[in-house]
Design a protein around this motif. Structure first.
Motif, short mmCIF file in Angstrom:
data_model
loop_
_atom_site.label_atom_id
_atom_site.label_comp_id
_atom_site.label_asym_id
_atom_site.label_seq_id
_atom_site.Cartn_x
_atom_site.Cartn_y
_atom_site.Cartn_z
N PHE A 1 3.04 3.75 1.05
CA PHE A 1 3.84 3.72 -0.16
C PHE A 1 4.32 2.30 -0.44
O PHE A 1 4.22 1.80 -1.57
CB PHE A 1 5.03 4.67 -0.03
N CYS A 2 4.84 1.63 0.57
CA CYS A 2 5.31 0.25 0.40
C CYS A 2 4.16 -0.66 -0.01
O CYS A 2 4.33 -1.57 -0.84
CB CYS A 2 5.97 -0.24 1.68
N ARG A 3 3.00 -0.43 0.57
CA ARG A 3 1.81 -1.23 0.24
C ARG A 3 1.42 -1.02 -1.23
O ARG A 3 1.18 -1.98 -1.97
CB ARG A 3 0.67 -0.85 1.18
N HIS A 4 1.33 0.25 -1.66
CA HIS A 4 1.01 0.54 -3.06
C HIS A 4 2.03 -0.11 -4.00
O HIS A 4 1.67 -0.69 -5.02
CB HIS A 4 1.01 2.06 -3.29
N LEU A 5 3.30 0.01 -3.65
CA LEU A 5 4.34 -0.52 -4.51
C LEU A 5 4.27 -2.04 -4.60
O LEU A 5 4.45 -2.62 -5.68
CB LEU A 5 5.71 -0.08 -3.99
N LEU B 1 5.77 10.95 -1.11
CA LEU B 1 5.04 9.73 -0.81
C LEU B 1 3.53 9.90 -0.98
O LEU B 1 2.80 8.91 -1.08
CB LEU B 1 5.36 9.26 0.61
N LEU B 2 3.06 11.14 -1.02
CA LEU B 2 1.64 11.37 -1.26
C LEU B 2 1.23 10.91 -2.65
O LEU B 2 0.09 10.56 -2.88
CB LEU B 2 1.31 12.87 -1.12
N PHE B 3 2.18 10.93 -3.59
CA PHE B 3 1.84 10.72 -4.99
C PHE B 3 2.47 9.48 -5.63
O PHE B 3 1.86 8.84 -6.48
CB PHE B 3 2.24 11.94 -5.82
N ILE B 4 3.69 9.13 -5.23
CA ILE B 4 4.42 8.11 -5.97
C ILE B 4 3.75 6.74 -5.87
O ILE B 4 3.63 6.02 -6.88
CB ILE B 4 5.87 8.02 -5.47
N GLY B 5 3.29 6.35 -4.68
CA GLY B 5 2.66 5.05 -4.52
C GLY B 5 1.41 4.90 -5.37
O GLY B 5 1.31 3.99 -6.20
N PRO B 6 0.41 5.79 -5.22
CA PRO B 6 -0.77 5.70 -6.07
C PRO B 6 -0.44 5.84 -7.55
O PRO B 6 -1.06 5.18 -8.39
CB PRO B 6 -1.64 6.87 -5.59
#
Length: 471
Positions: free
Chosen positions: A50-54, A375-380
């Motif tokens: 999640f942090c990486r995606h963000l 976290l499964l969805f918010i990052g992507p």
């Protein structure tokens, strides 16, 4: 390091060890506490991603649009010799658009070689390529025998053996690059540490179907956000396999493309990093490609990507950890990159835990699993939204985000199936993606008419002959 690893693909004993470890933990600590620890571990993994995606989304939102509009630096002053290679197998529906785009590339003619490989096609691909070669001497055609093997890697390796250029540029058969794409890619090779450069791919048929529309948004996220973020934050983008250039001396030192993998691009990325060179990403080097238009084609394409990517993680994570050319942070990021096609597998496990808890299995309250689900969805989703914004697509395209709910569920099944098949060592070979040829960015009205096979001369003009064939 010629072609990576000679390890067999299957790891069935690892699956047995996982099952035995889980059973032992349940027997020792009980079902509820064991599932709680598993859920906690998944939360940590998803939190990292999640942090990486963000971070990628923030980087792209802040700087990507500025880079898209950046000045054209170094396009005219650096022109190394370049060989453009394309492999074609039964591509009669798209080959005219591809060849027309290659011939329109803006590059000095005396510094450019165009080689298209007819990889044992049994449709009109070979005849169409020969007709183009007759009309334009810049195009060379290599005909492989049916069943020559090696898939895309085998075709490209045969073409590589017949060219002499400083840089090799690769496109797929359905790709139609912008005229300046070649110049934008090769300018990065001024830096001797650069072994390969990737450009940006854009879907040209996003209106063909709901699946193509979903892939269109996926590519905006992947190229305008994810790869851009990896370049901006870590300088570790991947060689993507098409609309990509590689230094010829680097490629030959590595033994060419690996015919033992179905994702030769990821494999080559890792071997370039392990030899101490780097990959660069140019967001302004644009190339248009065709998206899959059905769930069945999506399955075949993404299964191949997942199968190959997962094998690369199993084969290369140990050499990566030992590499003196990567910093600790770079090793972590590269491992996260390789784990991308394992995350949906873990997502499926996380959803299973949520369902079990809903039926009273496990000690954690449902609220304790909410971070897991979120976290499964918010990052992507953050990457997808930024991709739509930076790509400046029409407003109603925001509704295309809804297509990612079924696509995400399908991806969980695809990657899980690929993981189990790979760990069990089930055989799998390279499978091409089917094309429709419904859209094109170039005019095809001037495409030459193929000459019937019976009327052709014994030798094909301006075409390579395979070793052992009569010229």
């Amino acid at each position: 390091m010629a072609h990576g690893t000679d390890r067999p693909e299957g790891r069935p004993l690892v699956l047995v060890a996982y099952a035995a470890g889980l059973a032992a933990a349940i027997a020792t600590f009980g079902l509820g506490p064991t599932l709680g620890v598993v859920a906690g571990a998944l939360n940590v993994v998803f939190g990292i991603y999640f942090c990486r995606h963000l971070a990628f989304a923030v980087a792209a939102a802040r700087w990507a649009e500025r880079d898209l509009l950046a000045a054209d630096v170094g396009l005219e002053t650096y022109t190394p010799s370049v060989a453009v290679l394309v492999g074609c197998k039964n591509e009669e529906l798209v080959v005219d658009g591809m060849v027309a785009a290659l011939l329109a590339l803006d590059y000095p003619a005396d510094r450019l070689t165009l080689v298209v490989v007819d990889d044992g096609s049994d449709d009109a691909t070979g005849a169409k390529l020969d007709a183009w070669a007759v009309r334009d001497p810049r195009l060379r055609v290599l005909h492989r025998r049916p069943g020559a093997g090696g898939g895309k890697s085998g075709a490209l390796n045969e073409a590589l053996a017949m060219v002499d250029a400083e840089v090799v540029l690769v496109f797929d058969a359905d790709h139609e690059p912008e005229p300046t794409a070649l110049r934008r890619l090769v300018r990065h090779f001024r830096d001797p540490s650069v072994g390969a450069v990737m450009g940006r791919c854009v879907i040209r048929n996003g209106q063909d179907s709901s699946m193509a529309s979903t892939v269109f948004v996926d590519y905006l996220s992947g190229y305008l956000v994810n790869e851009y973020g990896r370049q901006a934050l870590f300088e570790l983008p991947a060689y993507g396999g098409a609309n990509c250039a590689v230094r010829t001396s680097t490629l030959r030192a590595l033994g060419g493309w690996n015919p033992e993998t179905v994702t030769e691009d990821t494999d080559l990325t890792l071997r370039i990093l392990l030899m101490g060179q780097r990959v660069r990403y140019d967001v302004s080097a644009i190339d248009f490609e065709e998206a899959v238009v059905s769930a069945q084609r999506f399955w075949k394409q993404r299964y191949r990507w997942a199968r190959g990517h997962q094998k690369c993680l199993r084969d290369y994570w140990r050499p990566l950890m030992r590499s003196p050319h990567l910093s600790p942070l770079e090793k972590v990021e590269t491992t996260l990159f390789l784990g991308v096609y394992h995350v949906p597998v873990l997502s499926g496990l996380g959803l299973l835990l949520t369902v079990l808890r809903a039926f009273g299995v496990g000690d954690l309250p449902v609220i304790g699993l909410l971070p897991l689900s979120m976290l499964l969805f918010i990052g992507p989703l953050a990457e997808l939204c930024v991709g739509l914004l930076v790509g400046r697509v029409e407003r109603r395209s925001a509704w295309r985000l809804l297509g990612f709910l079924p696509a995400f569920a399908l991806s969980i099944w695809i990657t899980s199936r690929a993981y189990v098949d790979g760990m069990l060592g089930r055989p799998y070979s390279w499978v091409k993606t089917s094309r429709s040829g419904a859209t094109s960015t170039v005019a095809r009205s001037a495409a030459p008419v193929p000459v019937p096979a019976a009327a052709q001369a014994p030798a094909r003009p301006r075409s390579f002959a395979l070793p052992g064939e009569d010229r």
